[in-house]
Write a protein that holds these residues in place. Structure first.
Motif, PDB file in Angstrom:
ATOM      1  N   SER A  31      32.763  37.647  44.508  1.00  0.00           N
ATOM      2  CA  SER A  31      32.345  38.805  43.724  1.00  0.00           C
ATOM      3  C   SER A  31      31.016  39.359  44.223  1.00  0.00           C
ATOM      4  CB  SER A  31      32.243  38.426  42.241  1.00  0.00           C
ATOM      5  OG  SER A  31      31.899  39.540  41.462  1.00  0.00           O
ATOM      6  N   ILE A  35      31.779  42.870  45.675  1.00  0.00           N
ATOM      7  CA  ILE A  35      31.486  43.916  44.688  1.00  0.00           C
ATOM      8  C   ILE A  35      30.013  44.342  44.753  1.00  0.00           C
ATOM      9  CG2 ILE A  35      31.428  44.480  42.222  1.00  0.00           C
ATOM     10  CD1 ILE A  35      33.872  42.576  41.900  1.00  0.00           C
ATOM     11  N   GLY A  78      38.215  35.958  36.209  1.00  0.00           N
ATOM     12  CA  GLY A  78      36.804  36.147  35.907  1.00  0.00           C
ATOM     13  C   GLY A  78      36.283  35.016  35.051  1.00  0.00           C
ATOM     14  N   PHE A  92      31.246  37.509  35.787  1.00  0.00           N
ATOM     15  CA  PHE A  92      31.763  37.955  37.080  1.00  0.00           C
ATOM     16  C   PHE A  92      33.282  38.023  37.054  1.00  0.00           C
ATOM     17  CE2 PHE A  92      27.565  36.532  38.120  1.00  0.00           C
ATOM     18  CZ  PHE A  92      27.151  37.415  39.104  1.00  0.00           C
ATOM     19  N   THR A  93      33.819  38.986  37.795  1.00  0.00           N
ATOM     20  CA  THR A  93      35.271  39.083  37.950  1.00  0.00           C
ATOM     21  C   THR A  93      35.616  38.934  39.431  1.00  0.00           C
ATOM     22  OG1 THR A  93      35.204  41.491  38.164  1.00  0.00           O
ATOM     23  CG2 THR A  93      35.575  40.602  35.953  1.00  0.00           C
ATOM     24  N   PRO A  95      37.145  40.044  42.824  1.00  0.00           N
ATOM     25  CA  PRO A  95      37.260  41.401  43.367  1.00  0.00           C
ATOM     26  C   PRO A  95      38.629  42.038  43.110  1.00  0.00           C
ATOM     27  CG  PRO A  95      36.072  40.033  44.901  1.00  0.00           C
ATOM     28  CD  PRO A  95      36.572  39.113  43.813  1.00  0.00           C
ATOM     29  N   SER A  98      38.607  43.548  39.579  1.00  0.00           N
ATOM     30  CA  SER A  98      37.493  44.425  39.222  1.00  0.00           C
ATOM     31  C   SER A  98      37.996  45.708  38.560  1.00  0.00           C
ATOM     32  CB  SER A  98      36.707  44.767  40.493  1.00  0.00           C
ATOM     33  OG  SER A  98      35.653  45.635  40.204  1.00  0.00           O
TER      34      SER A  98
END
Length: 176
Positions: A31, A35, A78, A92-93, A95, A98
């Motif tokens: 992530s 991201i 996540g 956090f997730t 990618p 997302s």
């Protein structure tokens, strides 16, 4: 455990267990490097989360935190880590998940648990990428911070939100 759907796929929210540590560290690393690359330099990303992740560091980091995971069809989508005092340590997730509602589901589940234990003030240190998400949940910037990791400076935001009970949840008040 809570279940729901995400893009017509079943989603499960559950507490993490010790054997999830490696997957949490891998998701975090992916992530950050994918991201957050929109807002931070390669040097900053490497300082923030070196590759490969240090699992001993992660075990110590997760100790003492409540951690909820979102899984979609058995894949970790996540995670959110928080304290009993209302501090969101990490959200956090993966990618591939997302901007598909995973962070919102995790946030809502964590806030419900914090409210049930009497928390009225929420806080987090949000990255440049995470700031808009937390603002959409009613958080306000309390302080712009610059932290140093491996002699590299990273900008983040100390953010706070107030909530008093089920009818005053930031995730419901300010949802789009």
């Amino acid at each position: 455990r809570e279940t729901g759907t995400l893009d017509n796929s079943p989603t499960m929210i559950r507490y993490s267990v010790d054997c999830d540590c490696e997957s949490i560290a891998a998701l975090f690393t992916a992530s950050v490097h994918q991201i957050a690359a929109r807002s931070y330099s390669p040097e900053q990303l490497a300082a923030w989360t070196p590759e490969p992740p240090d699992l001993e560091h992660w075990q110590a980091r997760l100790a003492g935190l409540e951690t909820l995971l979102a899984e979609v069809e058995g894949e970790m989508a996540g995670f959110i880590c928080f304290t009993g005092s209302g501090h969101i340590e990490m959200l956090f997730t993966a990618p591939s998940f997302s901007r598909r509602g995973v962070a919102s589901r995790l946030y809502k589940a964590a806030v419900s648990k914090m409210l049930a234990s009497g928390v009225t003030e929420l806080s987090t240190e949000a990255s440049i990428e995470a700031r808009p998400f937390f603002e959409s949940k009613g958080f306000k910037i309390a302080e712009v911070q610059v932290v140093e990791r491996s002699s590299v400076r990273l900008k983040r935001f100390l953010m706070t939100a107030h909530c008093e009970g089920p009818g005053d949840r930031p995730d419901e008040e300010h949802a789009a």
